[in-house]
Enzyme design. Structure first.
Site, PDB file in Angstrom:
ATOM      1  N   CYS A  83      15.459  10.460 -20.749  1.00 50.70           N
ATOM      2  CA  CYS A  83      14.927  10.130 -19.427  1.00 50.70           C
ATOM      3  C   CYS A  83      13.967   8.952 -19.571  1.00 50.70           C
ATOM      4  CB  CYS A  83      14.208  11.343 -18.844  1.00 50.70           C
ATOM      5  SG  CYS A  83      13.250  10.980 -17.369  1.00 50.70           S
ATOM      6  N   HIS A 128      21.374   3.783 -14.659  1.00 54.26           N
ATOM      7  CA  HIS A 128      20.133   4.260 -15.272  1.00 54.26           C
ATOM      8  C   HIS A 128      20.054   5.771 -15.117  1.00 54.26           C
ATOM      9  CE1 HIS A 128      18.412   0.010 -14.561  1.00 54.26           C
ATOM     10  NE2 HIS A 128      18.724   0.150 -15.839  1.00 54.26           N
ATOM     11  N   CYS A 154      11.554   7.597  21.803  1.00 56.87           N
ATOM     12  CA  CYS A 154      10.570   8.178  22.698  1.00 56.87           C
ATOM     13  C   CYS A 154       9.282   8.358  21.902  1.00 56.87           C
ATOM     14  CB  CYS A 154      11.075   9.520  23.219  1.00 56.87           C
ATOM     15  SG  CYS A 154       9.845  10.392  24.182  1.00 56.87           S
ATOM     16  N   CYS A 181      13.444   8.697  28.699  1.00 55.02           N
ATOM     17  CA  CYS A 181      13.885   9.610  27.641  1.00 55.02           C
ATOM     18  C   CYS A 181      14.757  10.700  28.250  1.00 55.02           C
ATOM     19  CB  CYS A 181      12.690  10.227  26.932  1.00 55.02           C
ATOM     20  SG  CYS A 181      13.188  11.466  25.737  1.00 55.02           S
ATOM     21  N   CYS A 201      12.888  14.436  27.153  1.00 55.91           N
ATOM     22  CA  CYS A 201      11.633  14.942  27.718  1.00 55.91           C
ATOM     23  C   CYS A 201      11.284  14.258  29.035  1.00 55.91           C
ATOM     24  CB  CYS A 201      10.490  14.782  26.719  1.00 55.91           C
ATOM     25  SG  CYS A 201       9.938  13.080  26.513  1.00 55.91           S
ATOM     26  N   CYS A 238     -18.610  -3.073  26.521  1.00 56.99           N
ATOM     27  CA  CYS A 238     -17.480  -2.145  26.640  1.00 56.99           C
ATOM     28  C   CYS A 238     -16.218  -2.656  25.937  1.00 56.99           C
ATOM     29  CB  CYS A 238     -17.184  -1.858  28.113  1.00 56.99           C
ATOM     30  SG  CYS A 238     -16.448  -3.266  28.954  1.00 56.99           S
ATOM     31  N   CYS A 283     -20.467 -20.778  35.297  1.00 57.22           N
ATOM     32  CA  CYS A 283     -21.475 -20.911  34.252  1.00 57.22           C
ATOM     33  C   CYS A 283     -21.254 -19.900  33.147  1.00 57.22           C
ATOM     34  CB  CYS A 283     -22.878 -20.753  34.848  1.00 57.22           C
ATOM     35  SG  CYS A 283     -23.264 -19.043  35.255  1.00 57.22           S
ATOM     36  N   HIS A 334     -32.185 -16.233  29.417  1.00 55.96           N
ATOM     37  CA  HIS A 334     -31.440 -16.581  28.199  1.00 55.96           C
ATOM     38  C   HIS A 334     -31.225 -18.099  28.122  1.00 55.96           C
ATOM     39  CE1 HIS A 334     -28.776 -15.703  24.838  1.00 55.96           C
ATOM     40  NE2 HIS A 334     -27.785 -16.410  25.402  1.00 55.96           N
TER      41      HIS A 334
HETATM   42 ZN   LIG Z   1      18.464   1.416 -12.025  1.00 55.45          ZN
HETATM   43 ZN   LIG Z   2     -25.961 -17.131  24.652  1.00 55.13          ZN
HETATM   44 ZN   LIG Z   3      11.145  12.105  24.892  1.00 51.19          ZN
HETATM   45 ZN   LIG Z   4      12.123  13.000 -17.105  1.00 53.65          ZN
HETATM   46 ZN   LIG Z   5     -18.155  -4.506  29.837  1.00 51.44          ZN
END
Ligand SMILES: [Zn+2]
Ligand SMILES: [Zn+2]
Ligand SMILES: [Zn+2]
Ligand SMILES: [Zn+2]
Ligand SMILES: [Zn+2]
Ligand SMILES: [Zn+2]
Length: 467
Positions: free
Chosen positions: A182, A202, A271, A290, A293, A368, A378, A406
């Site tokens: 082996c 092999h 699906c 699907c 389902c 977010c 701006c 700012h």
């Molecule tokens: Zn092979």
């Molecule tokens: Zn800035």
């Molecule tokens: Zn499905």
């Molecule tokens: Zn072996």
């Molecule tokens: Zn936001």
């Protein structure tokens, strides 16, 4: 009585010689026997090259179906008569098989009154190719309609399928009885406890391969059930996998294989529901229903079908698809078309060009993470999703009470940059508005309606909620 003893001794001797192989049988009562003459190439490493003109085929085999010698020992053998016999073969023609019958007669003439079976067997085993002048590299087997030259010669039907099946069986028997090292654990094991990959030959032991296959299947890596030898691409046959991993794991392997095959078929989408994963054919460019389902989803992003709303496929995925489609080689493109379908690829190309535009004019809200687009106005932004203020330039979140500080405070990094990057025309328009706004603000700093009006002018809107 004398003959009977000689016969029994001869049979016992032959049996002991061919004990290991299942090629000799004798019926004590009927005094009949069979000997299967194995046909292997002169040089065991060079296969027969067989020509089948009837099938317009040429093939190489290491084993030809045996020639069968059937005999009946008369009471007066060997003192008076030779054994009655007949010869049958699937690959010799009538003429050659007849010649062999006559050669057996000849051998009896030369050695009469002594046991002849072993002499016959030796001749059939070792000399027929020479005797018949048959070239092992150009062995022609064709349908033989010629008239029998000897009543004891029987030509049986032959086909490529039969030759291949016989050869495969014989090679397997030989493999099972041989020892191999082996390549993984370096143990010497019998072939019957080993797996040989088909193309490369092999050999690895079953214990090593079982673990190897199981881990690949658990990883869902069914395409790579190949020979573990470095750089070797030979694939394990499903039957080999089944014999090693057992029914349960094989089922998983089999379904992954099917999924993979279907995945490569034109216009089939899975699906996305984890407990469904049924194969679905899209009804139009992206609409998938699907059958199992009843899930209705988009073929591109695999999310709930969104009609004309922008697709939620991640921009990265989409870009990758388009990248391959535009720049990939023919094979890569073909795979892509097979996977997504031509129409959907074209749609993806269109989607990305508009997405490139979107991305050059879009940034994520720092609070977010929604994508926001700024078409003009701006640099003080209001997120349409969470209503926070942020700076378009540095993406800092701005004070709700005084967002403009700012841009007004000298120590701010965006000092005097309220309109930086804004086109001249926009800037003038915006400036005017700001001037008005500032005046209005002076009148009533807390006026919410005015503030909203001001924000409207920024034309900020949510684009793709991609996170
Ligand atoms: Zn092979
Ligand atoms: Zn800035
Ligand atoms: Zn499905
Ligand atoms: Zn072996
Ligand atoms: Zn936001
Ligand atoms: Zn979609």
């Amino acid at each position: 009585m004398e003959d009977k003893t000689t016969q029994d001794d001869e049979i016992t001797a032959i049996k002991s010689i061919y004990e290991e192989e299942d090629i000799f049988a004798f019926d004590e009562e009927k005094r009949t026997g069979k000997f299967f003459v194995k046909i292997i190439p002169l040089n065991e490493t060079i296969p027969f090259n067989v020509n089948l003109p009837d099938e317009k085929l040429e093939l190489k085999v290491f084993n030809l179906p045996p020639i069968l010698l059937e005999f009946k020992l008369p009471d007066n053998y060997p003192s008076v008569n030779p054994p009655d016999f007949k010869l049958s073969s699937r690959w010799l023609n009538n003429s050659n098989l007849g010649k062999l019958c006559q050669k057996l007669d000849e051998l009896w003439e030369q050695n009469s009154q002594i046991p002849i079976l072993f002499t016959w067997i030796s001749f059939l085993n070792d000399e027929i190719f020479d005797y018949l002048s048959i070239d092992q590299q150009n062995l022609i087997i064709e349908n033989d309609n010629s008239i029998k030259t000897d009543a004891r010669a029987f030509v049986e039907t032959c086909s490529s399928k039969l030759l291949i099946n016989y050869d495969t069986d014989q090679q397997e028997i030989k493999f099972n009885k041989s020892y191999f090292q082996c390549f993984v654990c370096f143990c010497d094991k019998l072939g019957k406890d080993c797996l040989k990959f088909n193309k490369c030959n092999h050999v690895f032991c079953n214990d090593c391969m079982r673990g190897y296959f199981e881990s690949l299947i658990f990883d869902g890596n069914v395409k790579k059930l190949n020979c573990p030898q470095e750089k070797c691409e030979s694939q394990a046959l499903p039957s080999q996998v089944l014999s090693l991993v057992g029914e349960e794991i094989f089922k998983r392997y089999d379904s992954l294989l099917l999924k993979d095959a279907l995945n490569n078929m034109l216009d089939i989408v899975y699906c996305p529901r984890a407990n469904c994963q049924c194969a679905v054919i899209p009804e139009d460019t992206t609409l998938c229903r699907c059958p199992d389902c009843k899930n209705v989803f988009c073929a591109l992003c695999r999310q709930t079908y969104h009609g004309i709303e922008p697709c939620k496929i991640t921009s990265h995925e989409l870009k990758e698809i388009v990248e391959i489609y535009k720049n990939g080689d023919a094979e890569a493109r073909e795979k892509l078309v097979l996977k997504y379908g031509e129409r959907r690829i074209k749609q993806a190309v269109e989607e990305t060009s508009s997405m490139n535009l979107i991305e050059s004019t879009s940034k994520k809200c720092p609070q977010c993470r929604s994508w926001m687009q700024k078409l003009d106005g701006c640099n003080k932004m209001t997120c349409s999703k969470c209503n926070c203020y942020f700076c378009w330039l540095c993406l800092d979140q701005l004070s709700k009470a005084d967002p403009y500080s700012h841009y007004n405070r000298e120590n701010s990094k965006c000092f005097e940059k309220l309109f930086e990057g804004v086109y001249q025309n926009d800037r003038e328009a915006a400036n005017e508005n700001h001037f008005n706004q500032d005046q209005e603000s002076d009148e009533d700093d807390e006026d919410e309606d005015d503030e909203d009006e001001f924000e409207d002018e920024h034309i900020i809107f949510e684009l793709l909620d991609r996170l």
